[in-house]
Design an enzyme around this catalytic site. Structure first.
Site, mmCIF file in Angstrom:
data_model
loop_
_atom_site.group_PDB
_atom_site.id
_atom_site.type_symbol
_atom_site.label_atom_id
_atom_site.label_comp_id
_atom_site.label_asym_id
_atom_site.label_seq_id
_atom_site.Cartn_x
_atom_site.Cartn_y
_atom_site.Cartn_z
ATOM 1 N N GLU A 56 1.226 -0.911 -0.018
ATOM 2 C CA GLU A 56 -0.322 -0.396 -0.020
ATOM 3 C C GLU A 56 0.732 1.340 0.269
ATOM 4 O OE1 GLU A 56 -0.747 -2.544 1.576
ATOM 5 O OE2 GLU A 56 -2.914 -3.268 1.284
ATOM 6 N N HIS A 84 -11.240 -5.010 7.992
ATOM 7 C CA HIS A 84 -12.106 -4.592 6.743
ATOM 8 C C HIS A 84 -13.437 -3.871 7.170
ATOM 9 C CE1 HIS A 84 -9.837 -8.229 5.128
ATOM 10 N NE2 HIS A 84 -9.840 -7.955 3.869
#
Lengths: 377, 332
Positions: free
Chosen positions: B68, B137
């Site tokens: 990321e 999540h």
């Protein structure tokens, strides 16, 4: 089934000119002409002069913390000279000022930066570089993205990025190396291995015998060069820049050098460094060997040295005058440059910055408002 | 891609609308590129980028290595070099590794170079809970980014708003964090104009007008608030504001509403302490103090780690909690 080798590699160390200014004839092909060496030597001295004066500015309270570049100029200049000014793009950390100056950054910008003025980062139009990058190791990803854009647009441009041995411990270093490798972007990674990350020596930073071998994991051509040898640095950098421009992807250069000064003016390296080690490296100063070489070629002597020193002092003195002559930035700038267009909340804060009620609606502040409300206004 | 029959008859989902905005902007501006994990052949784990690689090729819809910070950092470099990158971070919880690049670099570059180098990127991030997803999540980190000078933070919750705001974000000259409430991705369809259009960043939407109390919310919570309003007696008149943009906040819309109603309840999924509701509550007392008839209330997630999904519905503000808060605030 017998075991078999699936991967083998070795790392080359390249030196062209030794500490005594003696050139290895076999290695000296595709390096620099004597005229170029002379010019770069003179430029290197100018950069060294700025570095020394920057140190003095800090010591006399005219500038903030400053990280000296002293001793690492050959790595900066040799790589930058291999790239095309105004076309190729430099992404520095903060110990390669000479490379930035060579590619067109006015010298006073660096002073302005360390004097606490963001306008030192306001890179002039046409100068292809990012400003100094203070956190360690984050800039290689930016360089990768910039080089990637060149590739996407099929532009014949190359990016070069600089970092230290300590930076190769950062995750971003590895992510940049991997992205650059996967997407084969035109980028040269230049590690200035100056042996020290503030107080931590290279041996404690990594178990790897070389920094260069880290690039093997990303299948990049990788080299270890004598970073204080201008010719070796240039020779390898040119090879890497040309390969990148020709579509051959990224490369890695470990320039073995030494931080002759403290980490910054806020540091005292005597706390952790053996003076004998510093003395040894003082003898490997890139300026010393270049001067020896030029003297044997009758291109330099004490008179020329004196004249040039005076010239450098005059140039740097003008640079200091320019930097110190720039008035304090406007306080409004911090509001006006946060976004392309100021938003209402920032506008309110800007308007009320010097009041006791930051950003508050003036009709809702203090007793006046309550009185007006009570009176039905 | 041309709209399917379902889209023509029943409208677009949030996913469809975002996909259409991406396609139209990529067609309009060749500097626009998408990069992220699984965004290419797979069309993203939520299929938001479905079909785009087929249209624009692997050089513009790019499957990156799984990193990321690398995605964000190289997107910054692309933006510096004149591209208009749209990095996708696969889930809210994975913004963590990209945090340094986003906040210390993307957000600061304009100001630290006094405008010489700018970072026009739009990072797309699915956000929030409620879909029975695994750990990390389901988070709602919008306040962290709203607290970072130099970033714009957007969280639309309808297909029409998502398309218009995403288009505005991509065209914006500064970095925008574009949060997509994943609970709403396919929860309903609505008619969305087929042509390209923008909705300006920084403008809230009054979902329903009212006179007794203002509810301020954003993201998937908008629909919980609508459900809560349905539970209230018919003679109670609630003004519901969908913030749509977290930063820069649309203060005027909130202030006008609260000065009218005198009562306010703020609803968000993120933890209560230092949530963006705290900022709104402060702004209300700064700008509406003399109009308030009751203390401002917050219905929020708790100062706990977002639980695994067996407890997530107990964590998220639901219609019942919201309706109770509204009733109490009205009775004050």
């Amino acid at each position: 089934m017998p075991r078999k080798s699936v991967y083998k590699a070795e790392i080359e160390h390249i030196q062209v000119m030794d500490e005594n200014g003696v050139i290895d004839a076999a290695q000296s092909r595709n390096t620099l002409s004597d005229e170029e060496i002379l010019e770069l030597f003179k430029f290197m001295q100018q950069c060294r002069q700025l570095d020394e004066i920057a140190f003095k500015l800090q010591r006399s309270g005219r500038m903030g913390t400053y990280p000296q570049n002293k001793g690492q100029e050959a790595a900066a200049i040799g790589t930058a000279y291999a790239a095309k000014k105004g076309q190729d793009f430099l992404v520095p950390c903060y110990r390669e000022n000479a490379a930035l100056f060579m590619h067109g950054l006015p010298m006073h910008y660096v002073l302005l930066h360390w004097m606490g003025d963001e306008r030192g980062n306001q890179i002039p139009e046409g100068v292809q570089q990012l400003p100094l990058c203070i956190p360690i190791g984050t800039q290689m990803l930016h360089a990768t993205g910039i080089a990637w854009a060149f590739k996407m647009r099929k532009e014949p441009k190359v990016a070069l990025t600089y970092f230290g041995d300590g930076a190769t411990s950062e995750g971003d270093f590895h992510e940049a190396m991997n992205f650059a490798s996967v997407f084969q972007v035109p980028l040269v990674f230049i590690c200035q291995n100056n042996q020290w990350a503030i107080s931590v020596p290279r041996e404690s930073q990594m178990r790897s015998k070389t920094v260069a071998q880290k690039a093997l994991a990303y299948d990049m051509p990788t080299y270890q060069v004598d970073g204080n040898d201008l010719l070796a640095v240039y020779k390898i950098a040119k090879e890497c820049v040309d390969r990148a421009r020709g579509g051959g992807g990224p490369s890695f250069i470990e320039a073995v050098t030494y931080r002759l000064a403290d980490h910054t003016t806020a540091d005292d390296a005597r706390r952790y460094r053996d003076p004998k080690e510093v003395d040894m490296w003082l003898g490997r100063d890139p300026l010393i060997r270049l001067r020896k070489y030029l003297e044997t070629k009758d291109l330099w002597d004490e008179t020329k040295q004196k004249t040039h020193e005076e010239k450098c002092k005059a140039i740097v003195s003008e640079v200091v005058k320019t930097a110190e002559g720039i008035e304090k930035p406007s306080f409004d700038d911090i509001f006006d440059y946060t976004f392309a267009a100021i938003n209402p909340e920032l506008e309110r804060q800007k308007r009320t910055a010097r009041t006791s009620s930051l950003g508050q609606d003036p009709t809702q502040v203090g007793l006046t408002a309550a009185a007006e409300m009570a009176n039905g206004k | 891609m041309p709209r399917t029959d379902v889209m023509k008859q029943k409208g677009l989902t949030l996913v469809d609308a975002i996909n259409e905005a991406l396609e139209q902007e990529m067609t309009r501006d060749e500097r626009v590129v998408i990069l992220g994990e699984d965004v290419g052949a797979n069309g993203g784990v939520f299929r938001v980028t479905e079909g785009l690689q087929k249209i624009f090729g692997k050089d513009r819809v790019i499957d990156t290595p799984l990193a990321e910070s690398g995605i964000m950092g190289t997107a910054i470099g692309l933006a510096m070099a004149g591209m208009r990158p749209i990095p996708e971070i696969q889930f809210d919880g994975f913004l963590g590794p990209a945090y340094d690049q986003l906040t210390n670099h993307a957000a600061r570059y304009r100001t630290r170079t006094r405008g010489a180098i700018t970072i026009p990127l739009t990072v797309r991030v699915p956000v929030g809970g409620g879909i029975h997803a695994p750990e990390l999540h389901s988070d709602s980190p919008e306040a962290i980014y709203a607290h970072t000078p130099g970033l714009k933070v957007v969280m639309p919750c309808t297909p029409v708003d998502a398309k218009g705001l995403l288009t505005a974000a991509i065209r914006d000259p500064d970095p925008v964090v574009f949060f997509e409430p994943k609970r709403v991705y396919r929860s309903f369809r609505e008619e969305v104009p087929e042509e390209e259009y923008t909705i300006p960043i920084g403008h809230a939407k009054v979902v329903s007008e009212g006179t007794d109390l203002t509810v301020v919310t954003w993201g998937a919570s908008v629909f919980e608030c609508l459900a809560a309003i349905d539970k209230l007696p018919e003679d109670v008149s609630i003004e519901l504001i969908d913030l749509r943009t977290i930063y820069p906040i649309d203060l005027d819309t909130i202030v006008q509403s609260v000065q009218k109603t005198g009562r306010c309840v703020i609803v968000h999924e993120a933890p209560k302490t230092s949530g963006f509701g705290a900022e709104i509550s402060s702004l209300i007392q700064e700008h509406c103090f003399l109009y308030l008839k009751a203390p401002v209330q917050r219905v929020a997630g708790f100062d706990t780690v977002m639980p695994y999904y067996k407890l997530e519905l107990d964590y998220l503000p639901d219609a019942k909690r919201i309706a109770e808060s509204v009733t109490q605030t009205l009775a004050y």
